[in-house]
Write a protein that holds these residues in place. Sequence first.
Motif, PDB file in Angstrom:
ATOM      1  N   TYR A 194     -25.435 -56.845  38.371  1.00 21.71           N
ATOM      2  CA  TYR A 194     -26.301 -56.780  37.198  1.00 21.71           C
ATOM      3  C   TYR A 194     -26.608 -58.154  36.612  1.00 21.71           C
ATOM      4  N   GLU A 195     -25.804 -59.169  36.953  1.00 19.38           N
ATOM      5  CA  GLU A 195     -26.124 -60.513  36.466  1.00 19.38           C
ATOM      6  C   GLU A 195     -27.406 -61.042  37.102  1.00 19.38           C
ATOM      7  N   MET A 222     -20.474 -56.606  38.119  1.00 20.46           N
ATOM      8  CA  MET A 222     -20.952 -57.702  37.279  1.00 20.46           C
ATOM      9  C   MET A 222     -21.896 -58.617  38.057  1.00 20.46           C
ATOM     10  N   SER A 249     -20.424 -65.882  30.831  1.00 20.35           N
ATOM     11  CA  SER A 249     -20.373 -64.464  31.178  1.00 20.35           C
ATOM     12  C   SER A 249     -20.069 -64.270  32.665  1.00 20.35           C
ATOM     13  N   GLU A 257     -22.701 -54.905  32.356  1.00 17.97           N
ATOM     14  CA  GLU A 257     -22.074 -56.231  32.335  1.00 17.97           C
ATOM     15  C   GLU A 257     -20.751 -56.207  31.563  1.00 17.97           C
TER      16      GLU A 257
END
Length: 328
Positions: free
Chosen positions: A150-151, A147, A117, A200
């Motif tokens: 929020y990862e 991304m 991801s 995401e």
Amino acid sequence: MFYYIISILLKVLSIVIPLLISVAYFTLAERKLMGIIQRRKGPNVIGFVGLLQPLADGLKLFSKETILPSNSNLSVFLFAPALTFILSLIGWAVIPFSEEVVLADLNVGILYLFAVSSLSVYGIVLAGWSSNSKYPFLGALRSAAQMISYEVSIGFIIINVCICTGSFNLTSIVLAQEKTWYCLPLFPAFIMFGISMLAETNRHPFDLPEAEAELVSGYNVEYSAMTFALFFLGEYANMLLMSSFIAILFLGGWLPILNIPPFTFIPGVVWFALKISLSVAFFIVTRAALPRYRYDQLMFIGWKCFLPLSLGYMLFTSGILISFNWLP
């Protein structure tokens, strides 16, 4: 050796082909459900009640001419959608559909999914940069920042589950939820993960990289035909992947709602599909119901709300487990 390779290819195709069909009908379900919410008819012309609409859309994209911008870096421009599509597929290698149905039951399945991801942002950044246009570049920068933001909180949320289970193996995480699903004891983490997976996957209300109003579709504005279709398939396959991820982490994976008949008579794969469908409905309803956030609001939620909350909840969970000697 030859038969081993053939068997592996057949296993891979048994995952990829149903996944692509699911992505196609995910788009139809989204258009139908949004039509119901907005009190209008969705696709209903091609096939019985519009069931052949995804096939018609795919045929249209396949038959269109691929336009290559003259100022773009062509090799990177064409590589970016292929990378996004491939990364959206390889994450499914470690997803356990039931206790026996899994392609690769890795002991570090969580880390594998987290790595895949994280890599998916590269396809978007390469697409925005190689287009040599300001709108795609701005969309790519937004996506990278979003991304990454929020990862970090997703990582802390996942650590909660790993601490409770004592394993990074996805099958072990599901089996540890036989008595109670983690969405109940870890309810705040479950809510944060549900919202973070929207950010995401760049979905409403956090679809800032594709904002039509100011970025004219963002990083994929220069793409057309099959190159656009690869981005489209990759985005929806990622949404299904995140739906399966939240089903495994918090909703008991393939385990039934109650461990009594008639619930136990339903196969585990069916339960898993139902839980993914529930998460997919969440994606669609949020798109239909919520307006888009401003970019500063998006960053505020990620860094000043979810990051301290997820970190604090991880410390709280580990403190409870250590205090009562419940560590697995």
